[in-house]
Write a protein that holds these residues in place. Sequence first.
Motif, short mmCIF file in Angstrom:
data_model
loop_
_atom_site.label_atom_id
_atom_site.label_comp_id
_atom_site.label_asym_id
_atom_site.label_seq_id
_atom_site.Cartn_x
_atom_site.Cartn_y
_atom_site.Cartn_z
N UNK A 117 0.83 -1.20 0.00
CA UNK A 117 0.00 0.00 0.00
C UNK A 117 0.87 1.26 0.00
N UNK A 118 1.96 1.23 0.76
CA UNK A 118 2.87 2.39 0.80
C UNK A 118 3.47 2.64 -0.58
N UNK A 119 3.90 1.58 -1.23
CA UNK A 119 4.54 1.71 -2.54
C UNK A 119 3.53 2.18 -3.59
N UNK A 120 2.31 1.66 -3.53
CA UNK A 120 1.28 2.09 -4.48
C UNK A 120 1.00 3.58 -4.34
N UNK A 121 0.96 4.06 -3.11
CA UNK A 121 0.77 5.50 -2.89
C UNK A 121 1.96 6.30 -3.42
N UNK A 125 -0.41 4.85 -7.93
CA UNK A 125 -1.22 3.87 -8.66
C UNK A 125 -2.16 3.08 -7.75
N UNK A 126 -2.48 3.64 -6.59
CA UNK A 126 -3.38 2.94 -5.67
C UNK A 126 -4.74 2.68 -6.32
N UNK A 127 -5.18 3.60 -7.18
CA UNK A 127 -6.50 3.44 -7.80
C UNK A 127 -6.52 2.43 -8.94
N UNK A 128 -5.34 2.02 -9.43
CA UNK A 128 -5.27 1.05 -10.52
C UNK A 128 -4.60 -0.25 -10.06
N UNK A 129 -4.47 -0.44 -8.76
CA UNK A 129 -3.71 -1.57 -8.23
C UNK A 129 -4.29 -2.92 -8.64
N UNK A 130 -5.60 -3.00 -8.81
CA UNK A 130 -6.23 -4.30 -9.07
C UNK A 130 -6.58 -4.50 -10.55
N UNK A 140 2.58 4.01 -16.67
CA UNK A 140 2.11 3.33 -15.47
C UNK A 140 2.92 2.06 -15.20
N UNK A 141 3.26 1.34 -16.28
CA UNK A 141 4.08 0.14 -16.11
C UNK A 141 5.45 0.48 -15.52
N UNK A 142 6.02 1.58 -15.99
CA UNK A 142 7.33 1.97 -15.46
C UNK A 142 7.22 2.39 -14.00
N UNK A 143 6.12 3.03 -13.64
CA UNK A 143 5.94 3.44 -12.24
C UNK A 143 5.80 2.23 -11.32
N UNK A 144 5.03 1.22 -11.75
CA UNK A 144 4.88 0.03 -10.91
C UNK A 144 6.17 -0.77 -10.90
N UNK A 145 6.95 -0.69 -11.98
CA UNK A 145 8.25 -1.35 -12.03
C UNK A 145 9.19 -0.76 -10.98
N UNK A 146 9.15 0.56 -10.85
CA UNK A 146 9.95 1.23 -9.82
C UNK A 146 9.44 0.81 -8.44
N UNK A 147 8.12 0.73 -8.31
CA UNK A 147 7.55 0.31 -7.03
C UNK A 147 8.04 -1.06 -6.60
N UNK A 148 8.16 -2.00 -7.54
CA UNK A 148 8.64 -3.34 -7.21
C UNK A 148 10.05 -3.30 -6.66
N UNK A 149 10.88 -2.39 -7.17
CA UNK A 149 12.26 -2.28 -6.71
C UNK A 149 12.39 -1.62 -5.34
N UNK A 150 11.28 -0.99 -4.88
CA UNK A 150 11.33 -0.26 -3.60
C UNK A 150 10.75 -1.06 -2.44
N UNK A 151 10.13 -2.19 -2.72
CA UNK A 151 9.42 -2.94 -1.69
C UNK A 151 10.28 -3.27 -0.49
#
Length: 312
Positions: A117-121, A125-130, A140-151
């Motif tokens: 949830x922290x990374x999605x915020x 992309x919290x509104x497109x998480x599902x 958006x793909x690049x943003x979630x890709x960055x999110x995966x590296x920050x977990x």
Amino acid sequence: MTNTLNCENLSKRYGDVVAVADVGFTIAPGEAYGLLGPNGAGKTTTISMLVGLLKPDTGTVVVGGTDLAADPMAAKAKIGYVPQEIALYPDLTGRENLRFFGRLFGLPRKALRGRIEEVLDLVGLADRADAKLDTYSGGMKRRINIGAALLHRPELLILDEPTVGVDPQSRKAILDGVERLVADGMALLYTSHYMEEVERICDRVAIIDHGAIVAEGTRHELVELVGGADRIELTLDGDVETAVAKLRGVGGVTEVVRTAAGSVRLIAEGGRYLLPAIISTVDGIATVTAVEVVEPDLEATFLHLTGSTLRD
């Protein structure tokens, strides 16, 4: 202050081809470090050695005090790496992708739920998480890709061309997020083909060419390398080679070269004031069809040191 990244004397050779030659630099906590170079300069090879994907012929890499060669798993656990290509599963949702990579990092399920949830915020992309990833835009793909590296809360984040092909809204979101991470103390290694991004984000910059670092410093320090000279770009129609030879004799002009695009580039002090002399010098030899004067900046320094534009 202990550096987050220390790399020294990194070298990699493929037969007779030297891909990287004696590269070394440091990145401190809360510092953004830019690595710039033309295509084929050695950036990707250097990054591959830093993250343990490629074994260097010589040199050392230490991340957060851990030697990559001595304890690769511990060192890699301190790195968040976002490659140029999207490294996610298109048939999974954004949340499912983050859950999958969080488990790979060994995060406990309960802690992982909150961290997702922290990374999605953070990446907006919290509104497109599902939604499934194949419904996302490129940005958006690049943003979630960055999110995966920050977990896993890495000490060092490596972003390799993170804004290539993204829309302006996503680019802004990525850059804003990166600035917040650095402000919070994360060390960042950043490569980009967009000079304005590097100037905005990076505290220090290294320019790599033909596998070696040819300059390193703050933006101000690098710009000083061209000595305050202007860059003049001429497009000529006629006997260009003779014109180039004549232009080398103009007082105040320190360098004249043909570019890959076919124009003529001059480096000169007070370039704007030299334009009448420059044009009169080629008069009768070639016709000036276009002229541009660029005052010193990081782009001018890059051109001066590598002989090419960042996108070449």
